[in-house]
Design a protein around this motif. Structure first.
Motif, PDB file in Angstrom:
ATOM      1  N   UNK B  10       0.907  -1.087   0.171  1.00 27.35           N
ATOM      2  CA  UNK B  10      -0.022   0.018   0.080  1.00 27.35           C
ATOM      3  C   UNK B  10       0.840   1.130   0.177  1.00 27.35           C
ATOM      4  N   UNK B  11       0.678   2.148  -0.982  1.00 28.86           N
ATOM      5  CA  UNK B  11       1.502   3.229  -1.183  1.00 28.86           C
ATOM      6  C   UNK B  11       0.889   4.497  -1.029  1.00 28.86           C
ATOM      7  N   UNK B  12       1.093   5.432  -0.091  1.00 28.52           N
ATOM      8  CA  UNK B  12       0.514   6.786  -0.165  1.00 28.52           C
ATOM      9  C   UNK B  12       0.876   7.454  -1.352  1.00 28.52           C
ATOM     10  N   UNK B  13      -0.191   8.091  -2.101  1.00 25.75           N
ATOM     11  CA  UNK B  13       0.115   9.151  -3.369  1.00 25.75           C
ATOM     12  C   UNK B  13      -0.241  10.485  -2.727  1.00 25.75           C
ATOM     13  N   UNK B  14       0.810  11.363  -2.907  1.00 22.44           N
ATOM     14  CA  UNK B  14       0.581  12.635  -2.797  1.00 22.44           C
ATOM     15  C   UNK B  14       0.645  13.665  -3.704  1.00 22.44           C
ATOM     16  N   UNK B  15       1.122  13.283  -4.996  1.00 20.37           N
ATOM     17  CA  UNK B  15       1.327  14.091  -6.075  1.00 20.37           C
ATOM     18  C   UNK B  15       0.757  13.500  -7.542  1.00 20.37           C
ATOM     19  N   UNK B  16      -0.182  13.878  -7.947  1.00 22.37           N
ATOM     20  CA  UNK B  16      -0.591  13.209  -9.248  1.00 22.37           C
ATOM     21  C   UNK B  16       0.444  12.895 -10.029  1.00 22.37           C
ATOM     22  N   UNK B  17       1.513  13.670 -10.259  1.00 21.93           N
ATOM     23  CA  UNK B  17       2.559  13.604 -11.179  1.00 21.93           C
ATOM     24  C   UNK B  17       3.345  12.147 -10.964  1.00 21.93           C
ATOM     25  N   UNK B  18       3.141  11.586  -9.589  1.00 25.50           N
ATOM     26  CA  UNK B  18       3.855  10.364  -9.469  1.00 25.50           C
ATOM     27  C   UNK B  18       3.203   9.259  -9.632  1.00 25.50           C
ATOM     28  N   UNK B  19       2.140   9.163 -10.273  1.00 28.02           N
ATOM     29  CA  UNK B  19       0.999   8.003 -10.361  1.00 28.02           C
ATOM     30  C   UNK B  19       1.784   6.899 -11.245  1.00 28.02           C
ATOM     31  N   UNK B  20       2.468   7.342 -12.391  1.00 28.88           N
ATOM     32  CA  UNK B  20       2.992   6.413 -13.398  1.00 28.88           C
ATOM     33  C   UNK B  20       3.904   5.593 -12.552  1.00 28.88           C
ATOM     34  N   UNK B  21       4.905   6.156 -11.795  1.00 26.71           N
ATOM     35  CA  UNK B  21       5.768   5.391 -10.877  1.00 26.71           C
ATOM     36  C   UNK B  21       5.360   4.609 -10.028  1.00 26.71           C
ATOM     37  N   UNK B  22       4.239   5.020  -9.242  1.00 32.05           N
ATOM     38  CA  UNK B  22       3.668   4.419  -8.125  1.00 32.05           C
ATOM     39  C   UNK B  22       3.036   2.946  -8.518  1.00 32.05           C
ATOM     40  N   UNK B  23       2.436   3.297  -9.774  1.00 26.90           N
ATOM     41  CA  UNK B  23       1.655   2.003 -10.090  1.00 26.90           C
ATOM     42  C   UNK B  23       2.460   0.821 -10.647  1.00 26.90           C
ATOM     43  N   UNK B  24       3.603   1.160 -10.719  1.00 28.60           N
ATOM     44  CA  UNK B  24       4.542  -0.057 -11.135  1.00 28.60           C
ATOM     45  C   UNK B  24       4.736  -1.062 -10.078  1.00 28.60           C
ATOM     46  N   UNK B  25       4.716  -0.526  -8.766  1.00 30.44           N
ATOM     47  CA  UNK B  25       4.944  -1.535  -7.670  1.00 30.44           C
ATOM     48  C   UNK B  25       3.841  -1.689  -6.543  1.00 30.44           C
ATOM     49  N   UNK B  26       2.938  -0.423  -6.574  1.00 28.62           N
ATOM     50  CA  UNK B  26       2.001  -0.543  -5.755  1.00 28.62           C
ATOM     51  C   UNK B  26       0.786  -1.420  -6.095  1.00 28.62           C
ATOM     52  N   UNK B  27       0.259  -2.355  -4.865  1.00 33.22           N
ATOM     53  CA  UNK B  27      -1.053  -2.844  -5.108  1.00 33.22           C
ATOM     54  C   UNK B  27      -2.003  -2.114  -4.824  1.00 33.22           C
ATOM     55  N   UNK B  28      -2.322  -1.337  -3.779  1.00 32.78           N
ATOM     56  CA  UNK B  28      -3.087  -0.339  -3.264  1.00 32.78           C
ATOM     57  C   UNK B  28      -2.566   0.941  -3.289  1.00 32.78           C
ATOM     58  N   UNK B  29      -3.318   2.138  -3.754  1.00 33.33           N
ATOM     59  CA  UNK B  29      -2.858   3.606  -3.522  1.00 33.33           C
ATOM     60  C   UNK B  29      -3.552   4.055  -2.489  1.00 33.33           C
ATOM     61  N   UNK B  30      -3.135   4.760  -1.485  1.00 36.51           N
ATOM     62  CA  UNK B  30      -3.710   5.570  -0.491  1.00 36.51           C
ATOM     63  C   UNK B  30      -3.859   6.697  -0.582  1.00 36.51           C
ATOM     64  N   UNK B  31      -4.863   7.212  -0.337  1.00 31.33           N
ATOM     65  CA  UNK B  31      -5.046   8.764  -0.569  1.00 31.33           C
ATOM     66  C   UNK B  31      -5.025   9.031   1.182  1.00 31.33           C
ATOM     67  N   UNK B  32      -3.978   9.863   1.718  1.00 30.38           N
ATOM     68  CA  UNK B  32      -4.146  10.170   3.063  1.00 30.38           C
ATOM     69  C   UNK B  32      -4.863  11.450   3.617  1.00 30.38           C
ATOM     70  N   UNK B  33      -5.107  11.410   4.802  1.00 27.34           N
ATOM     71  CA  UNK B  33      -6.128  12.442   5.404  1.00 27.34           C
ATOM     72  C   UNK B  33      -5.934  14.012   4.950  1.00 27.34           C
ATOM     73  N   UNK B  34      -4.596  14.239   5.014  1.00 26.87           N
ATOM     74  CA  UNK B  34      -4.356  15.741   4.372  1.00 26.87           C
ATOM     75  C   UNK B  34      -4.489  15.833   3.017  1.00 26.87           C
TER      76      UNK B  34
END
Lengths: 178, 178, 178, 178
Positions: B10-34
């Motif tokens: 599970x990886x927290x994503x905070x920047x829409x521009x990081x999506x492609x990189x995170x998709x390579x290895x994350x099974x679940x994307x977390x949107x944090x409280x902030x």
């Protein structure tokens, strides 16, 4: 075996001068949330010899809650029950927000039973069963709910009062035999 | 029968521009409280095709929480899990106050699973078992806890992290076979 | 022209049975925040004939505050002063958060004077001058501060008490001639 | 002497990818309350060279607010204005409770100008003049209000918007020459 009911009269006391009258008929004296830090009342009630139900103030900390209980204990009270009834918060879906963490913390910090008033905290009846199961599983010793034959005709707080059918569902949800 | 573990990243994503990189290895994307109301992020993540864990903002209403989830759903997301992680309140015994009533209400209002983050809400480990039992009994679909070999050496949030022994106790408390 | 001081004794009353004793020496009776909804006390004090200082409960709404004042007025009180003393909030930089909007709203909704207790609300002395100017400019009729010769030797609440030098600065900030 | 108006375009930015487009026409970039801790956005905006208006999150502490400003400063921003816009609280008379103590504290802790958004905090127009005077007297460097020709036709937030007459009264209340 059939469970026998025992009716007990719980009466809220707000004025120390009313104590003698109330003692005549009440089985349990309740200190309401608005009076949790009314120390002259605590002082008087603490020495009365009857069981006391102490409700948490609606913005009180656990420390303040326990100090109020200690006030009663110091005066001689041997039967104090703590009642969590929710914290006033900026959340419109409930009247007050139940502090589930308070349940195990109060069990560790005191040796007093703790119950949760689901009616005044939630202010609605549709989720009473689920929350009742939750607080019992978290270690509460009991719950408190308002039940009335016809909630729509209640003099006050109609939205939070269970009718007999809802009360029956609640007993089922908690697997309490009627 | 031995339960097989499935590790998921599970990886927290905070920047829409990081999506492609995170998709390579994350099974679940977390949107944090902030970032619960970071709509450009929700917009991007909602269409990514992977499961999403959406945490509630620390002073957000249920309506705002559900609207954020709807934002993801409208973009095409088919697997959204809601995560209650407590409301910032004036109560010093916990970091954030868990909103137990939110659990059954979100179950009624949405068809999404809801889990409770016990580590970030409580900010302490000594009452995790009791509160975990409570939120599960209230209808939560799961819990989230931080576990680490040596909490005292944690880079951050050491007070809220379970060690392996405490984690084992938690599994026992929830009667989950190891 | 030299301003003449008039010393007045403000005494907090917590027990309706203490009224007769307090009336002998107090010029003003104070109802504290913890007793704002202690209706048996309000009932007794409302009819006493002396000026009353009514403090807002620390999580009370304006409606509850005004109802408490009305309780006193109905009993015959002709001199009631409202005292805003801050709302308990999740903000660590102050003890309680002053509700500046309450000042003009209470002026519109009632014809009662309103003062602000800067000591109990702020819980610190370094910003008393600025906040005092702010609440006066917003329409407050007065402020209340704790002043003591040696705050470090105060029996309680040392952090919020002004020494004589700070008090002098406050009078300057408000352009009150000594 | 006639005061000359200078119109400036303040634009809220919510997506770091929109920066290039917004820079073409905006004089000031606003970071909204919901994005105060959107660090990828702060990161991008901090280096853009234009003045930034940073709004406080609706349950954020002063420390978090100042850290967000520092985030911008570290990226090179030389013109940051802080905007207090109220804390979400359990008080129904305002939408958000203005934190008047924050004004002098932020002046001491930072060297940044601070303004107060009266429209989003109060959510009503009838007490804007009094509160404006209050926050200015407490040391605010400015205020922010929404003004519209016909508030009743506003696309959103109609209750908090001043019409031209009310705006004129506000300028009078603050003794600003038109």
């Amino acid at each position: 075996m059939k469970k026998k009911y025992e009716m007990r009269c719980v009466t809220e006391i707000m004025d120390p001068r009313a104590l003698a009258d109330i003692l005549e008929y009440a089985d349990v004296l309740q200190i309401g949330a608005r009076n949790m830090q009314n120390f002259s009342l605590l002082n008087e009630v603490g020495g009365c010899g009857k069981p006391i139900l102490l409700k948490r103030g609606f913005a009180s900390t656990l420390e303040e809650f326990m100090l109020a209980a200690e006030y009663l204990a110091v005066r001689g009270s041997r039967s104090i029950t703590l009642c969590e009834r929710g914290i006033r918060a900026s959340q419109p879906h409930v009247r007050n927000m139940i502090d589930i963490a308070a349940i195990p913390l109060l069990k560790v910090e005191t040796d007093l039973p703790i119950i949760v008033d689901l009616s005044h905290s939630l202010g609605r009846t549709d989720i009473v069963c689920e929350v009742a199961r939750g607080v019992m599983a978290a270690g509460a010793d009991g719950i408190m709910v308002e039940v009335i034959k016809e909630p729509s005709k209640a003099a006050s707080d109609a939205k939070q009062q269970l009718d007999f059918g809802e009360y029956s569902q609640l007993l089922n949800a908690l697997k309490i035999r009627d």
